[in-house]
Design an enzyme around this catalytic site. Structure first.
Site, PDB file in Angstrom:
ATOM      1  N   HIS A 150       0.814  -1.209   0.000  1.00 38.69           N
ATOM      2  CA  HIS A 150       0.000   0.000   0.000  1.00 38.69           C
ATOM      3  C   HIS A 150       0.851   1.263   0.000  1.00 38.69           C
ATOM      4  CE1 HIS A 150      -3.740  -2.004  -0.243  1.00 38.69           C
ATOM      5  NE2 HIS A 150      -3.206  -2.935   0.512  1.00 38.69           N
ATOM      6  N   CYS A 157      -7.920  -2.902 -12.993  1.00 38.34           N
ATOM      7  CA  CYS A 157      -7.715  -1.787 -12.057  1.00 38.34           C
ATOM      8  C   CYS A 157      -6.546  -2.056 -11.119  1.00 38.34           C
ATOM      9  CB  CYS A 157      -8.984  -1.492 -11.262  1.00 38.34           C
ATOM     10  SG  CYS A 157      -9.474  -2.842 -10.185  1.00 38.34           S
TER      11      CYS A 157
END
Ligand code: PEP
Ligand code: MG
Length: 545
Positions: free
Chosen positions: A184, A478
């Site tokens: 992340h 995505c």
């Protein structure tokens, strides 16, 4: 000049002095207090130093919410009750840092017991404790430094909380010793447009204020650049950014075949530049750090902020993707031996269907009041039955366009069956790689297996794209692979209809598509599919263009 090798995860170049993220201080074993007066002075000095530092950071913060949190911390630090309680602990024999830590531990327990808003503030209290203890011990302030000039941030690894408030005008680049390409931190660096290199263990040996340059595409870090070189590198990077900001228009191959270029966002704030729409709205950011789930009204406001910014354009909202690498305190999930294989994503609704129902109802309310074309999709779907159940619930909430993410190989293999109910597919290649290769996406040592050019991943993408073409339904990507301009050609050639990525990655992909015809993309895709290794697939691209 010395070169260090890492893994480039957010493209762009940057140069400047390195500053390391200071770790939280650990308390030494308590020594006997010689002078209570001196310990009290140490507490007073630490409070003044921390309050000054936090006030300076609040004044400089670009984000009003971040400034508010910092000012609240100043109030906590300068609260007389805190100093008085620390003085009492000193009288009872504790040295200054231990006295502060003990008092803040009591506050923490009280905040946690109170629940709700106060329980959400415990991380701010922990941060305050670390700062006051570090100040007492004469150590650098923990967390992201704020030296008052731009710098390259170095760290062993960065927690989401460290990176959330990063200001790209001050933090010119990121380099970490650990971390992986789909962590992340890497995603956030790309969202903020900060060049980043991970897996560069030697960065730990580079001292603060050494001049370095980094290349977030190649992963190369140069140590010992001159000020003049740094200035030239940063000026070149600014020119490139401007060129990107000036590039607009829908995604098209050279012969006009449309491939929509959409944005991955976590909130309305991530919407930069002119985008065709949003291909992935990661709604879990709304839920992070909440002791209770956000109320339906809070959610309606957050969704409305995004939908109203994009009238007439597509916005694909992903329902809550909690669990595993995104733990959410309010779900009170039991510890699992393998969280990545446990109750995460859509699976949370098995135990807690109310959270999904509230979210869908908030999305429907916001969609009804705006002109955006709102689509909804679920993360971590594994079977056609799960897809059918999810799409039915969406429709019952008045959300007509419902699809699923393909992140689990089982779902990729059954894409055709899933498309009987689902209106569209969106391939989350970060997790699809993780589960296809049984390789933790956070594990930098396995970065080679997480390479999107791996033949097995390309084969699964091809199967999904073919299922979409047969059903006459859109299939987009995505995951982070969509932001690789070369790989975008492969995806277009396979029949993928949209590519969604951090808005800052769109210009380079737009340029790559515009330079190739659909037929060329198909040839590139065919060669990549036929390759046996990622290296051979990349070579095939070079040969074909
Ligand atoms: C993915 O897994 O590719 C994806 C887009 O979802 P996330 O990165 O949020 O897990
Ligand atoms: Mg995912």
């Amino acid at each position: 000049m010395r070169e260090l090798a890492g893994l480039g995860v957010s493209p762009g170049r940057a140069a400047g002095p390195v500053l390391h993220l200071a770790p939280p201080p650990s308390l030494p074993s308590p020594a006997a207090v010689v002078s209570a007066a001196e310990e009290r002075d140490a507490v007073r000095r630490a409070v003044a130093l921390v309050a000054d530092d936090l006030t300076r950071r609040a004044d400089a913060a670009a984000d009003p919410t971040a400034a508010e949190v910092l000012r609240a911390q100043v109030l906590m630090a300068t609260d007389e009750m805190l100093t008085d309680a620390a003085f009492a602990a000193i009288e009872a024999g504790a040295p200054a840092p231990h006295a502060i830590a003990a008092v803040l531990a009591e506050h923490r327990a009280a905040f946690e017991a109170a629940g709700g808003y106060l329980a959400e503030r415990v991380t701010d209290l922990d941060d305050l404790r670390d700062r006051l203890v570090a100040a007492c011990l004469g150590l650098s302030m923990p967390g992201v430094p704020s030296p008052g000039h731009p710098f390259i941030l170095a760290a062993r690894d960065l927690a989401p909380a460290d990176t959330a408030g990063l200001d790209p005008s001050v933090v010119l680049g990121l380099v970490t010793a650990e971390g992986g390409p789909t962590s992340h931190t890497a995603i956030l660096a790309r969202t903020l447009g900060i060049p980043a290199v991970v897996r560069c263990p030697e960065i730990s040996d580079i001292s603060d204020m050494s001049m370095v340059s980094l290349d977030g595409a190649t992963g190369v870090l140069a140590v010992g650049v001159t000020q003049a070189q740094a200035t030239a590198i940063n000026a070149g990077a600014a020119r490139l950014r401007q060129r990107g900001a000036d590039s607009t228009g829908p995604g098209r191959t050279a012969d006009g075949h449309p491939v929509a270029l959409l944005a991955n966002i976590g909130s309305a704030r991530d919407l930069t530049g002119d985008v065709e729409g949003v291909g992935l709205f990661r709604t879990e950011l709304l839920y992070l750090d909440h002791a209770d789930p956000p109320s339906e009204q809070e959610q309606v406001a957050a969704y409305t902020a995004v939908f109203s910014a994009l009238p007439g354009r597509k916005v694909v909202v992903r329902t809550l993707d909690a669990g595993a690498d995104k733990p959410l305190p309010f779900l009170r999930q039991a510890a699992e031996p393998n969280p990545a294989l446990g109750l995460r994503g859509l699976r949370v609704a098995r135990r807690d269907p109310g959270v999904l129902a509230t979210q869908l109802s908030a999305i429907a309310t916001a969609a009804a009041a705006c002109e955006a074309d709102v689509w909804v999709m679920a993360p971590m779907v594994a079977t056609a039955a799960e897809a059918a159940e999810f799409t039915a619930v969406c429709r019952a909430h008045g959300l007509p366009t419902a699809g699923v993410m393909i992140e689990v190989p089982a779902a990729a293999l059954r894409a055709g069956a899933i498309l009987r109910d689902a209106d569209f597919l969106s391939l989350g290649t970060n997790d699809l790689s993780q589960y296809t290769f049984a390789a933790d996406r956070m594990c930098g040592d396995l970065a080679d297996l997480l390479d999107p050019w791996q033949p097995a991943l390309i084969a699964l993408i091809a199967a999904c794209a073919a299922a979409g073409l047969e059903a006459g339904k859109p299939v987009g990507v995505c995951g982070e692979s969509a932001a690789d301009p070369g790989f975008a050609l492969v995806l277009a050639g396979l029949g993928i209809s949209s590519l969604s990525m951090a808005p800052r990655s769109i210009p380079a992909v737009r340029e790559a598509l515009a330079a190739h015809t659909l037929e060329e993309c198909r040839r590139i895709a065919k060669a990549a599919l036929a390759a046996d290794t990622p290296e051979a697939a990349r070579r095939a691209l070079q040969k074909t263009i």
